[in-house]
Design a protein around this motif. Structure first.
Motif, short mmCIF file in Angstrom:
data_model
loop_
_atom_site.label_atom_id
_atom_site.label_comp_id
_atom_site.label_asym_id
_atom_site.label_seq_id
_atom_site.Cartn_x
_atom_site.Cartn_y
_atom_site.Cartn_z
N GLN A 1 74.73 -57.23 75.34
CA GLN A 1 74.40 -55.87 75.77
C GLN A 1 74.12 -55.81 77.28
N GLY A 2 73.45 -56.84 77.81
CA GLY A 2 73.15 -56.84 79.24
C GLY A 2 74.41 -56.82 80.08
N CYS B 1 67.84 -59.81 78.37
CA CYS B 1 69.04 -59.08 77.94
C CYS B 1 70.18 -59.30 78.93
N ASP C 1 68.84 -62.84 74.64
CA ASP C 1 68.45 -62.10 73.44
C ASP C 1 69.49 -62.23 72.33
N ARG D 1 61.97 -58.72 78.76
CA ARG D 1 62.97 -58.33 77.77
C ARG D 1 64.25 -57.84 78.44
#
Length: 553
Positions: free
Chosen positions: A427-428, A418, A423, A414
Motif C-alpha cells: 500500500q505504501g 507502510c 506492514d 505505522r
C-alpha cells in the motif's frame, strides 16, 4: 588565502572527497525556461541521472503593469481611508495608541500596519477558515460571514460538506480516520495517554521514541536519528546548536522561515544566494574561502549550506547533485530540509536524495518533518551518530521542549512501516506511485489550459500565478462556491507581482476529484482572465513537446 581544510571543523561529519570542476554556466531564466540545461530538460551532462524540468515562465508585461497599478490604486484609497479614520469620518477598528501615550515609543506603527489595515483586511475571509473534519482529500468547513468587511466574523451554524481539499500537505493520504488503519494508534493512546509532561533529557524519553528513531535511521539509510515534537522547532532550535559565531551560513533566498530564524538565532554570519542558482552559491563559497571572515581574514570555523528539498512556495526541487559537488569541492557542510520532499518524491518516498539516486552520506544533516507525508506532527534530524549524539546533549528542543506524545509517534511508525512494506502490504508503494501520477496529470492539464505554474514537474506543490491583488480574493471565493478549498498567497509572503494560489496534490485525490478541480479552474481561468501563458497548448499530451517551450528573442 584561507586554508580550505580549516574551514570546516567541529561536530559535523566532514567530507574530503575531491570533485572535478563544475560546469559554470549557472542558472538563469529566459521566457520561463531554466537555462543551464539541455533543451529537453536533461541538465549538465551526467550530473543528473533523470530528466529534470522546472518552469518559471514570466508573465506578459501588461500583467506586471496592471499588477503594480492595482497595488497603486489600493494604496491611494488606503491613504484616503486613513485620513477619514483620523478625522473620525470612518470607524477605527484596529488598535491605536492612547492619547496619554503619544510621547512614548509607539507600539503600533501606522505605516507598518498600512497593508494589513487597507489591503489584507479586504480579503481576510480567505484565510483561517475553520474546518471540522479530518483534512483528507475532502473536508467539512464551518461557514462564517462578516458584517464589518472582515474585521470580525460570526458563524452561521451551517457546515459546508465534502469540500475538495487542495490546500493541506496530506501528500500520501495518511491523514485519515479509518478505524483499521488507526488501530495501533488507539492502543498506544490507551496505554500512554496524550501527554508526556517532560523533556527528552528528563523523564520524557519513551520506548516509542527509541523505536521511532531506529526506524527513521533505517528508512533514511543513516547511522542515527533524533525526533522532535515540533517541525518548525526542529530547524529553529537545532541550527543554533550546530553553528555559532565565526561560522558562515549560506542560505537559499527562498528558504522557509524556520531555517531563517534558526540561522539568525545562531549568531553566525549569513549570506544569501539566489534561488537554486549554482553559480551564485559557488561565488559565495569561493569568496568565503579566499577572504575568510570580515576584518580578521581568519578562516571560517564552519561553512554550512542551508537548502530545502522542495520549496513550498515555488514548487521547485533543489539541484542537489550540483550542490553536493560544490560542497565537496569547497569542504563545506550541507543541511537539507526535506519537510515537503520526504515521502513525496523518490521511488520509495525517501525524498530528494533518493529522487536523484544519491547516497545519504552525501548530506551532512538530513532534516525532515512528520507533519506532511506522515499525517502526524514533529520532525527529525538524521545523519552520522556523532552528529545525533551531539544534538541529544546540545539541542534546545531536547533540553527545553516537551517531547512527542506516544500516539503521534505510533502514527509516524505505522505510516513509515507502510512505506517500507513492513506492514506486509504494498500500500505504501502504491501511495507514492499514485502521488506521482496525480502530480504529473494535474500539472500537465494546467499547462495545457494556459495557466502559468511554477516548479518541477514531479513536485506535488503546484503554484498557479494570479498576479493581481484583486484576483486573490475573487479566486478563492469562487472556488469555495464550487466546493473546492484552496490556499491563496500574496505579498509580503510572495514578491509583490507574484500573488498565487498554491495547490497541494495528494495520493488520496481520485481522478474524478482532480477533474472537478481542473474543470472549475478552466472555467474560472476564463472568467478572471488568468490564462497568461504564452506557451503553445495541446489537447494531445503525447504531442506536447517540451523543446518547443523555449521562445526566441
Amino acid at each position: 588565502m584561507a586554508n580550505p581544510s580549516a574551514v570546516c571543523n567541529g561536530h559535523l561529519h566532514h567530507h574530503h572527497q575531491k570533485q572535478n570542476n563544475l560546469l559554470k554556466s549557472g542558472i538563469y531564466k529566459k521566457n520561463g525556461i531554466t537555462k543551464g540545461m539541455k533543451k529537453n530538460g536533461v541538465s549538465n551532462g551526467t550530473v543528473y541521472r533523470k530528466k529534470f524540468v522546472e518552469h518559471f515562465e514570466q508573465a506578459p508585461m501588461y500583467v506586471a503593469v496592471l499588477t503594480f497599478l492595482g497595488f497603486g490604486v489600493g494604496t491611494v484609497f488606503g491613504y484616503l481611508r486613513d485620513f477619514m479614520r483620523a478625522w473620525g469620518l470612518e470607524k477605527r477598528n484596529i488598535a491605536a495608541e492612547r492619547e496619554q501615550q503619544k510621547d512614548f515609543v509607539p507600539l503600533y506603527q501606522d505605516f507598518e500596519n498600512f497593508y494589513t489595515r487597507n489591503l489584507y483586511m479586504r480579503i481576510r475571509d480567505n484565510w483561517n477558515r475553520p474546518i471540522c473534519s479530518v483534512p483528507g482529500p475532502q473536508f467539512d468547513l464551518m461557514e462564517r460571514v462578516t458584517d464589518d468587511y472582515n474585521w470580525t466574523f460570526r458563524f452561521t451554524g451551517r457546515i459546508i460538506k465534502n469540500v475538495i481539499n487542495m490546500g493541506s500537505y496530506n501528500y500520501l493520504g495518511f491523514a485519515e480516520t479509518d478505524v483499521n488503519a488507526l488501530k495501533t494508534v488507539t492502543i498506544e493512546l490507551q496505554k500512554y495517554g496524550t501527554g508526556i509532561c517532560s523533556t527528552r533529557q528528563e523523564m520524557g524519553t519513551l520506548d516509542k521514541h527509541v523505536e521511532l528513531e531506529k526506524l527513521v535511521a533505517t528508512f533514511l539509510g543513516v547511522e542515527d536519528a533524533m525526533v522532535f515534537g515540533m517541525g518548525f522547532a526542529t530547524n529553529s532550535m537545532n541550527i543554533p546548536a550546530l553553528v555559532g559565531k565565526g561560522c558562515l551560513i549560506l542560505s537559499d533566498e527562498l528558504n522557509h522561515t524556520s531555517l531563517v530564524l534558526g540561522a539568525r538565532l545562531s549568531g553566525a554570519t549569513i549570506r544569501i544566494f539566489k534561488h537554486n542558482n549554482i553559480q551564485s552559491l559557488e561565488n559565495l563559497l569561493r569568496d568565503a574561502i579566499i577572504y575568510g571572515q570580515p576584518r580578521s581574514r581568519r578562516a571560517w570555523r564552519k561553512i554550512i549550506i542551508l537548502v530545502e528539498g522542495i520549496y513550498s512556495m515555488e514548487g521547485s526541487i533543489v539541484r542537489l547533485p550540483e550542490i553536493v559537488s560544490l560542497k565537496k569541492k569547497y569542504k563545506a557542510y550541507l543541511y537539507l530540509d526535506e519537510a515537503h520532499s520526504i515521502g513525496a518524491v523518490g521511488t520509495t518516498g525517501r525524498g530528494v536524495v533518493e529522487y536523484f539516486g544519491m547516497s545519504p552520506d552525501d548530506v551532512d544533516v538530513l532534516m525532515g518533518t512528520f507533519t506532511k507525508s506522515f499525517g502526524a506532527a514533529g520532525g527529525y534530524i538524521a545523519g552520522k551518530k556523532d552528529l545525533v549524539d551531539f544534538l541529544r546533549t546540545h539541542s534546545h528542543s531536547a533540553v527545553y521542549a516537551t517531547s512527542m506524545c506516544a500516539p503521534v509517534a505510533e502514527q509516524i511508525i505505522r505510516a513509515m512501516k507502510c512505506l517500507m512494506g513492513l506492514d506486509g502490504t504494498t500500500q505504501g508503494q502504491q501511495r507514492v506511485q499514485q502521488l506521482g501520477k496525480n502530480t504529473r496529470y494535474f500539472r500537465r492539464r494546467l499547462h495545457e489550459m494556459g495557466f502559468i505554474i511554477y516548479g518541477n514537474d514531479d513536485s506535488p506543490v503546484v503554484p498557479l500565478l494570479l498576479y493581481m491583488p484583486g484576483k486573490i480574493g475573487a479566486f478563492a471565493r469562487r472556488m469555495l462556491e464550487k466546493n473546492i478549498g484552496v490556499v491563496v498567497v500574496g505579498f509580503p509572503a510572495t514578491p509583490i507581482t507574484e500573488s498565487r494560489a498554491r495547490f497541494c496534490v495528494s495520493a488520496a485525490h481520485t481522478r474524478e476529484m482532480l477533474d472537478m478541480v481542473l474543470n472549475a479552474l478552466d472555467e474560472l481561468g476564463d472568467f478572471l482572465h488568468l490564462k497568461y501563458s504564452r506557451y503553445s497548448k495541446s489537447s494531445h499530451p503525447e504531442l506536447y513537446e517540451e523543446t518547443r517551450l523555449e521562445l526566441e528573442d
